[in-house]
Design a protein around this motif. Structure first.
Motif, PDB file in Angstrom:
ATOM      1  N   CYS A   1      55.391  38.647  62.287  1.00 33.89           N
ATOM      2  CA  CYS A   1      56.251  38.794  61.108  1.00 33.89           C
ATOM      3  C   CYS A   1      55.461  39.205  59.880  1.00 33.89           C
ATOM      4  O   CYS A   1      56.040  39.544  58.842  1.00 33.89           O
ATOM      5  N   GLY A   2      54.133  39.148  59.959  1.00 38.25           N
ATOM      6  CA  GLY A   2      53.297  39.530  58.837  1.00 38.25           C
ATOM      7  C   GLY A   2      52.631  38.376  58.121  1.00 38.25           C
ATOM      8  O   GLY A   2      51.704  38.578  57.349  1.00 38.25           O
ATOM      9  N   ALA A   3      53.098  37.149  58.352  1.00 35.24           N
ATOM     10  CA  ALA A   3      52.514  35.991  57.667  1.00 35.24           C
ATOM     11  C   ALA A   3      51.249  35.521  58.371  1.00 35.24           C
ATOM     12  O   ALA A   3      51.194  35.511  59.602  1.00 35.24           O
ATOM     13  N   PRO A   4      50.219  35.112  57.627  1.00 37.15           N
ATOM     14  CA  PRO A   4      49.007  34.586  58.263  1.00 37.15           C
ATOM     15  C   PRO A   4      49.245  33.171  58.778  1.00 37.15           C
ATOM     16  O   PRO A   4      49.918  32.362  58.140  1.00 37.15           O
ATOM     17  N   VAL A   5      48.714  32.875  59.941  1.00 35.83           N
ATOM     18  CA  VAL A   5      48.815  31.538  60.518  1.00 35.83           C
ATOM     19  C   VAL A   5      47.415  31.062  60.888  1.00 35.83           C
ATOM     20  O   VAL A   5      46.526  31.867  61.148  1.00 35.83           O
ATOM     21  N   ALA A   6      47.234  29.752  60.898  1.00 35.50           N
ATOM     22  CA  ALA A   6      45.935  29.172  61.257  1.00 35.50           C
ATOM     23  C   ALA A   6      46.171  27.903  62.054  1.00 35.50           C
ATOM     24  O   ALA A   6      47.162  27.199  61.826  1.00 35.50           O
ATOM     25  N   PRO A   7      45.306  27.592  63.000  1.00 37.70           N
ATOM     26  CA  PRO A   7      45.476  26.357  63.773  1.00 37.70           C
ATOM     27  C   PRO A   7      45.305  25.134  62.885  1.00 37.70           C
ATOM     28  O   PRO A   7      44.492  25.127  61.960  1.00 37.70           O
ATOM     29  N   ALA A   8      46.096  24.102  63.166  1.00 33.87           N
ATOM     30  CA  ALA A   8      45.974  22.843  62.427  1.00 33.87           C
ATOM     31  C   ALA A   8      44.833  22.031  63.030  1.00 33.87           C
ATOM     32  O   ALA A   8      44.870  21.683  64.208  1.00 33.87           O
ATOM     33  N   LEU A   9      43.824  21.743  62.243  1.00 33.19           N
ATOM     34  CA  LEU A   9      42.656  21.009  62.731  1.00 33.19           C
ATOM     35  C   LEU A   9      42.869  19.501  62.588  1.00 33.19           C
ATOM     36  O   LEU A   9      43.621  19.047  61.731  1.00 33.19           O
ATOM     37  N   ASP A  10      42.198  18.752  63.434  1.00 38.03           N
ATOM     38  CA  ASP A  10      42.279  17.296  63.398  1.00 38.03           C
ATOM     39  C   ASP A  10      41.015  16.757  62.733  1.00 38.03           C
ATOM     40  O   ASP A  10      39.941  16.735  63.352  1.00 38.03           O
ATOM     41  N   PRO A  11      41.082  16.324  61.469  1.00 39.98           N
ATOM     42  CA  PRO A  11      39.872  15.865  60.767  1.00 39.98           C
ATOM     43  C   PRO A  11      39.271  14.606  61.371  1.00 39.98           C
ATOM     44  O   PRO A  11      38.106  14.290  61.124  1.00 39.98           O
TER      45      PRO A  11
ATOM     46  N   ALA B   1      50.909  19.286  65.061  1.00 46.05           N
ATOM     47  CA  ALA B   1      51.258  19.893  63.775  1.00 46.05           C
ATOM     48  C   ALA B   1      51.691  21.331  63.951  1.00 46.05           C
ATOM     49  O   ALA B   1      51.280  22.026  64.871  1.00 46.05           O
ATOM     50  N   ALA B   2      52.513  21.802  63.049  1.00 47.25           N
ATOM     51  CA  ALA B   2      52.957  23.201  63.069  1.00 47.25           C
ATOM     52  C   ALA B   2      51.854  24.076  62.518  1.00 47.25           C
ATOM     53  O   ALA B   2      50.942  23.617  61.822  1.00 47.25           O
ATOM     54  N   GLY B   3      51.922  25.375  62.828  1.00 46.05           N
ATOM     55  CA  GLY B   3      50.935  26.311  62.281  1.00 46.05           C
ATOM     56  C   GLY B   3      51.014  26.369  60.774  1.00 46.05           C
ATOM     57  O   GLY B   3      52.058  26.158  60.176  1.00 46.05           O
ATOM     58  N   ARG B   4      49.901  26.622  60.156  1.00 49.57           N
ATOM     59  CA  ARG B   4      49.833  26.711  58.710  1.00 49.57           C
ATOM     60  C   ARG B   4      50.097  28.145  58.271  1.00 49.57           C
ATOM     61  O   ARG B   4      49.695  29.089  58.928  1.00 49.57           O
ATOM     62  N   SER B   5      50.732  28.332  57.137  1.00 48.48           N
ATOM     63  CA  SER B   5      50.963  29.670  56.600  1.00 48.48           C
ATOM     64  C   SER B   5      50.658  29.683  55.118  1.00 48.48           C
ATOM     65  O   SER B   5      51.076  28.775  54.389  1.00 48.48           O
ATOM     66  N   GLY B   6      49.910  30.714  54.701  1.00 52.47           N
ATOM     67  CA  GLY B   6      49.575  30.818  53.290  1.00 52.47           C
ATOM     68  C   GLY B   6      50.562  31.641  52.500  1.00 52.47           C
ATOM     69  O   GLY B   6      50.327  31.905  51.331  1.00 52.47           O
ATOM     70  N   ARG B   7      51.693  32.082  53.136  1.00 58.39           N
ATOM     71  CA  ARG B   7      52.671  32.902  52.455  1.00 58.39           C
ATOM     72  C   ARG B   7      54.049  32.333  52.705  1.00 58.39           C
ATOM     73  O   ARG B   7      54.287  31.599  53.645  1.00 58.39           O
ATOM     74  N   THR B   8      54.983  32.676  51.869  1.00 57.66           N
ATOM     75  CA  THR B   8      56.345  32.184  52.013  1.00 57.66           C
ATOM     76  C   THR B   8      57.132  33.097  52.914  1.00 57.66           C
ATOM     77  O   THR B   8      56.798  34.278  53.084  1.00 57.66           O
ATOM     78  N   PRO B   9      58.255  32.596  53.545  1.00 55.94           N
ATOM     79  CA  PRO B   9      59.066  33.441  54.412  1.00 55.94           C
ATOM     80  C   PRO B   9      59.544  34.680  53.665  1.00 55.94           C
ATOM     81  O   PRO B   9      59.948  34.609  52.506  1.00 55.94           O
ATOM     82  N   GLY B  10      59.506  35.793  54.386  1.00 63.05           N
ATOM     83  CA  GLY B  10      59.957  37.044  53.802  1.00 63.05           C
ATOM     84  C   GLY B  10      58.839  37.879  53.239  1.00 63.05           C
ATOM     85  O   GLY B  10      59.008  39.072  52.992  1.00 63.05           O
ATOM     86  N   SER B  11      57.676  37.288  52.979  1.00 66.20           N
ATOM     87  CA  SER B  11      56.543  38.072  52.497  1.00 66.20           C
ATOM     88  C   SER B  11      55.930  38.814  53.664  1.00 66.20           C
ATOM     89  O   SER B  11      56.098  38.455  54.812  1.00 66.20           O
ATOM     90  N   ARG B  12      55.183  39.858  53.392  1.00 65.93           N
ATOM     91  CA  ARG B  12      54.693  40.730  54.455  1.00 65.93           C
ATOM     92  C   ARG B  12      53.242  41.117  54.220  1.00 65.93           C
ATOM     93  O   ARG B  12      52.857  41.444  53.105  1.00 65.93           O
ATOM     94  N   VAL B  13      52.429  41.060  55.251  1.00 73.10           N
ATOM     95  CA  VAL B  13      51.067  41.583  55.202  1.00 73.10           C
ATOM     96  C   VAL B  13      50.912  42.525  56.387  1.00 73.10           C
ATOM     97  O   VAL B  13      51.713  42.483  57.316  1.00 73.10           O
ATOM     98  N   PRO B  14      49.942  43.418  56.368  1.00 69.01           N
ATOM     99  CA  PRO B  14      49.789  44.341  57.504  1.00 69.01           C
ATOM    100  C   PRO B  14      49.678  43.613  58.831  1.00 69.01           C
ATOM    101  O   PRO B  14      49.008  42.591  58.953  1.00 69.01           O
ATOM    102  N   ALA B  15      50.343  44.157  59.841  1.00 68.09           N
ATOM    103  CA  ALA B  15      50.363  43.507  61.155  1.00 68.09           C
ATOM    104  C   ALA B  15      48.994  43.550  61.820  1.00 68.09           C
ATOM    105  O   ALA B  15      48.667  42.677  62.598  1.00 68.09           O
ATOM    106  N   HIS B  16      48.182  44.573  61.506  1.00 70.24           N
ATOM    107  CA  HIS B  16      46.897  44.712  62.185  1.00 70.24           C
ATOM    108  C   HIS B  16      45.782  44.127  61.335  1.00 70.24           C
ATOM    109  O   HIS B  16      45.022  44.833  60.694  1.00 70.24           O
ATOM    110  N   ARG B  17      45.673  42.812  61.310  1.00 75.26           N
ATOM    111  CA  ARG B  17      44.599  42.144  60.582  1.00 75.26           C
ATOM    112  C   ARG B  17      43.335  42.196  61.430  1.00 75.26           C
ATOM    113  O   ARG B  17      43.314  41.669  62.532  1.00 75.26           O
ATOM    114  N   ALA B  18      42.307  42.840  60.923  1.00 79.55           N
ATOM    115  CA  ALA B  18      41.094  43.009  61.714  1.00 79.55           C
ATOM    116  C   ALA B  18      40.235  41.751  61.683  1.00 79.55           C
ATOM    117  O   ALA B  18      40.290  40.961  60.737  1.00 79.55           O
TER     118      ALA B  18
END
Length: 225
Positions: A27-37, A88-105
């Protein structure tokens, strides 16, 4: 924003600060795994394809995708698997509806990074269910998704015509199209054979961006999101 947790090396006891990498959802939003501190890191002593990936759910669209498990390399030589909070759910640094390029290198430092870069690109082409290929190629790493077979070659030398031909034969047996990614490019004979057989050739540059290397690859790249 990706989170940071303390990680203690199981071999030498050295303490590190580890920040979870983020990846682009379809969808374009960045996601990151939730770490267990509070979780303890474990040393990676063997490699198994199914254990290399974890599910990460996008907080923006709710879709779960598989991404490389978090790992940290200690200067003592130990590779540590960082604990993940699987509840935990995946983390996202952007709100729904925002868009970043699909091909993040992703910068390529290892063969695993090259595979990740190829998977990211394939997902941008619409191939969501990318997995390890059932048939192992003569060289490199084989990937597959419905309707396509892929070879990722992280070798320091250019891919040969034989590599291209073997990939094409595998694709013909599967009635699928085929794509070849190489870090070191392709020999002139390989490019000529690929043009004849319709194999799409891409060169992965150090930043992880796939560069089309022939007409078939250019045409395929034009279909990207």
């Amino acid at each position: 924003m990706s989170e940071t947790v303390p990680v203690c090396c199981t071999a030498c006891g050295r303490r590190h600060r580890y920040t979870a990498p983020s990846y682009p959802c379809a969808c374009g939003a960045p996601v990151a795994p939730a770490l267990d501190p509070r979780g303890a890191a474990t040393a990676v002593t063997h490699r198994a394809w199914d254990e290399e990936w974890i599910g990460v759910r996008c907080a923006a669209c709710g879709v779960e995708s598989r991404w490389p498990r978090p790992e940290l390399g200690c200067p003592c030589g130990t590779v540590l698997c960082v604990a993940v909070d699987r509840t935990a759910a995946g983390r996202s640094g952007r709100t729904p509806g925002s868009r970043v390029p699909a091909h993040r290198a992703v910068p390529i430092r290892t063969a695993r990074d090259a595979v990740t870069a190829a998977v990211l690109y394939l997902r941008g082409l619409g191939h969501r269910d990318v997995r390890r290929a059932d048939q192992r190629p003569v060289s490199g790493i084989g990937l597959a998704a419905p309707g396509i077979v892929v070879q990722v070659d992280p070798a320091v030398g250019p891919a040969s015509a034989r590599d291209v031909e073997c990939l094409w034969l595998t694709a013909m047996a599967e009635s699928a199209s085929c794509v070849h990614f190489s870090l070191a490019g392709h020999t002139e004979e390989a490019r000529a054979r690929a043009d004849l057989l319709g194999v799409a050739l891409f060169v992965l540059d150090p930043t992880g961006v796939p560069r089309p290397a022939n007409a078939s690859a250019v045409a395929l790249d034009a279909t990207a999101d």
